[in-house]
Structure formats: structure tokens, C-alpha cells
Design an enzyme around this catalytic site. Structure first.
Site, PDB file in Angstrom:
ATOM      1  N   ASP A   1       0.828  -1.204   0.000  1.00 47.73           N
ATOM      2  CA  ASP A   1       0.000   0.000   0.000  1.00 47.73           C
ATOM      3  C   ASP A   1       0.871   1.266   0.000  1.00 47.73           C
ATOM      4  OD1 ASP A   1      -2.333   1.392  -0.006  1.00 47.73           O
ATOM      5  OD2 ASP A   1      -2.834   1.026   2.104  1.00 47.73           O
TER       6      ASP A   1
ATOM      7  N   ASN B   1     -10.545  -3.348  -6.391  1.00 46.07           N
ATOM      8  CA  ASN B   1      -9.745  -2.385  -7.160  1.00 46.07           C
ATOM      9  C   ASN B   1     -10.341  -2.050  -8.540  1.00 46.07           C
ATOM     10  OD1 ASN B   1      -6.501  -3.502  -5.896  1.00 46.07           O
ATOM     11  ND2 ASN B   1      -7.782  -1.801  -5.209  1.00 46.07           N
TER      12      ASN B   1
END
Ligand code: FPP
Length: 249
Positions: free
Chosen positions: A29, A77
Site C-alpha cells: 500500500d 480495485n
């Protein structure tokens, strides 16, 4: 890519080789924030993130870790802006094609886990090619979670067990943790001992929900593109200071 200090090429002296995690999982991330801090487009963060992942894979191999799983693209996503999704799909394909000869040479066995049927056909073909070309490699297992969701994985395992019960080849009383685990995408891999998340977020984000039951979780504020060998060394040092009890005293 930054060159690693010589002391980090082999396992650092302060790490116990007998107490390393067998399997490390990473939530990569902070690519977007890394790029924003440099006034670059977000995709540059992903691009740089590939170099970081490549070096982490090599580091795990050099330091004697059996498996590395990376969360490359979640089922959620797809909700990102289309140009970013397109960029990521193209990036996965390009990187796979480019890195395959080196992975073959270095003994990496690559796997993809997730619902791969929704990926662009050309990426699916590249994945198939990479998995079969590296199937017999033994140095390290590299698992890329793509269009992966932990809940979806559990549901697909339930469906496949239910289908066997319906076909009369499985007695529901024989469903136990070992059998269930074999029906997950990751069937056959050891569970991760260490789950690393970069960029400071304290969430599991639908990643390996079943498999991380007893994993040690390590969260660092370092953004993924900056997660180098020194940062991984720190994560392992922290892991080795933990007392893993698996629910016992
Ligand atoms: C999260 O950062 C990162 C991703 C969704 C993509 C990660 C993918 C790679 C590093 C490429 C891997 C390549 C292969 C071939 C396996 P973010 O965009 O959520 O960052 P932010 O939270 O700062 O916005």
C-alpha cells in the site's frame, strides 16, 4: 532501483535463520501517496512498486524464505478510475513477460491466485505461460493475488465442496479444516506466518482471510515503493521478537 548495502545481501547477523517466517504476505500500500509526494502521476508509484516487489522477492530467496505472497489487485480495485485499472493490467502483463526469463533462471515458482477469468485474455495467457514455465522451480514460491478477494475465495471453496457433496462423492462430516484449506486458491501452501502492510493502514482489506488466522501482523508507515531490504530486515527483527502462542499459554 536503489542498491542495497552489502550487509543486506545475505541474512543479517542479528536474524536467527531457524526462526524465519516460512511464508511472508504483503499488502503493498502507498504507491499513490508515494507518487503524490513527488508530484508524479499515481501510475509512477505502481511502476516503482514493481521494482520494490522484485527486490523483496530476491531478498526472500536470498535469505531462505519459502514463499512470498503479494496483493497486486483486489476484487475491489476494479472501482478505481479506468485508466489506472488499464495501466495496472498492462503493467502486470509487461512485467511478467519481461521478468519471466530471470524468474526461470533464479528458480522462482510463480502462482497467481484470485478469479483470473475476469482478467484481459492476453494477461491470462501470460499468466498461464509463466506458471507452466516455472512449475518445477524450487527456490521460492511467489504468489501474486490478482482480482483476489478473501471472501470470494471462501465462497468458491464452499461451492466446490458443496458440488462434491451433491455429486455424492463427499460426506459433509468429512469436511474439516485440512480439506477446506485444500479447496482455497492457496491450497498446498503453508499459511503466512507474517503479514506486512505498508503505509500505516491497520486493515486486512479482504486479503487471505482464512490463511492469516495466526499470522503476526506488522504495519509500517513506510510507503510501498520505499520498502527496501532495510525495512524488511526491521520487519523480520520485529517478527523474531514476538512470542507466537497459537492460542496456547
Ligand atoms: C496500492 O497502492 C497498490 C496497488 C493497488 C497495486 C500494487 C501493484 C504493484 C506494485 C505491481 C505488482 C506487479 C506485479 C507484476 C505483481 P495505492 O494505489 O492504494 O496507494 P495509495 O493508498 O497511496 O493511493
Amino acid at each position: 532501483m536503489t542498491l542495497q548495502p552489502h550487509s543486506l545481501i545475505t541474512l543479517p547477523d542479528d536474524l536467527d535463520p531457524d526462526r524465519l517466517p516460512r511464508h511472508v504476505a504483503v499488502i503493498m500500500d502507498g504507491n499513490g501517496r508515494w507518487a503524490r509526494q513527488r508530484h508524479l502521476p499515481r501510475i509512477m508509484g505502481h511502476q516503482r512498486g514493481v521494482d520494490t516487489l522484485k527486490d523483496l522477492l530476491r531478498c526472500c530467496k536470498d535469505w531462505g524464505i519459502e514463499a512470498l505472497t503479494a496483493y497486486a489487485f483486489s476484487t475491489e480495485n476494479w472501482g478505481r478510475p479506468l485508466p489506472e485499472v488499464d495501466f495496472l493490467m498492462t503493467l502486470f502483463e509487461r512485467v511478467l513477460r519481461r521478468e519471466l526469463p530471470e524468474m526461470v533462471e533464479e528458480g522462482v515458482q510463480i502462482h497467481f491466485v484470485g478469479d483470473l477469468t475476469c482478467l484481459p485474455p492476453s494477461l491470462q495467457a501470460e499468466i498461464e505461460r509463466a506458471m507452466s514455465a516455472t512449475a518445477h522451480n524450487q527456490k521460492i514460491k511467489f504468489v501474486v493475488a490478482t482480482n483476489y478477494g478473501g471472501r470470494r475465495e471462501i465462497i468458491q471453496a464452499c461451492r466446490s465442496l458443496a458440488a462434491k457433496v451433491k455429486a455424492g462423492v463427499l460426506d459433509p462430516a468429512d469436511i474439516d479444516e485440512v480439506l477446506f484449506e485444500r479447496h482455497l486458491y492457496t491450497g498446498g501452501l503453508p499459511d503466512p506466518d507474517l503479514l506486512i502492510r505498508t503505509s500505516g493502514e491497520m486493515r486486512v482489506s479482504n486479503f487471505l482471510l482464512w490463511q492469516v488466522a495466526y499470522a503476526e501482523i506488522y504495519v509500517t508507515n513506510t510507503l510501498w515503493p520505499d520498502f527496501d531490504r532495510a525495512a524488511f530486515h526491521e520487519a523480520l527483527r520485529n517478527f523474531q521478537q514476538r512470542h507466537r502462542r497459537f492460542g496456547r499459554l
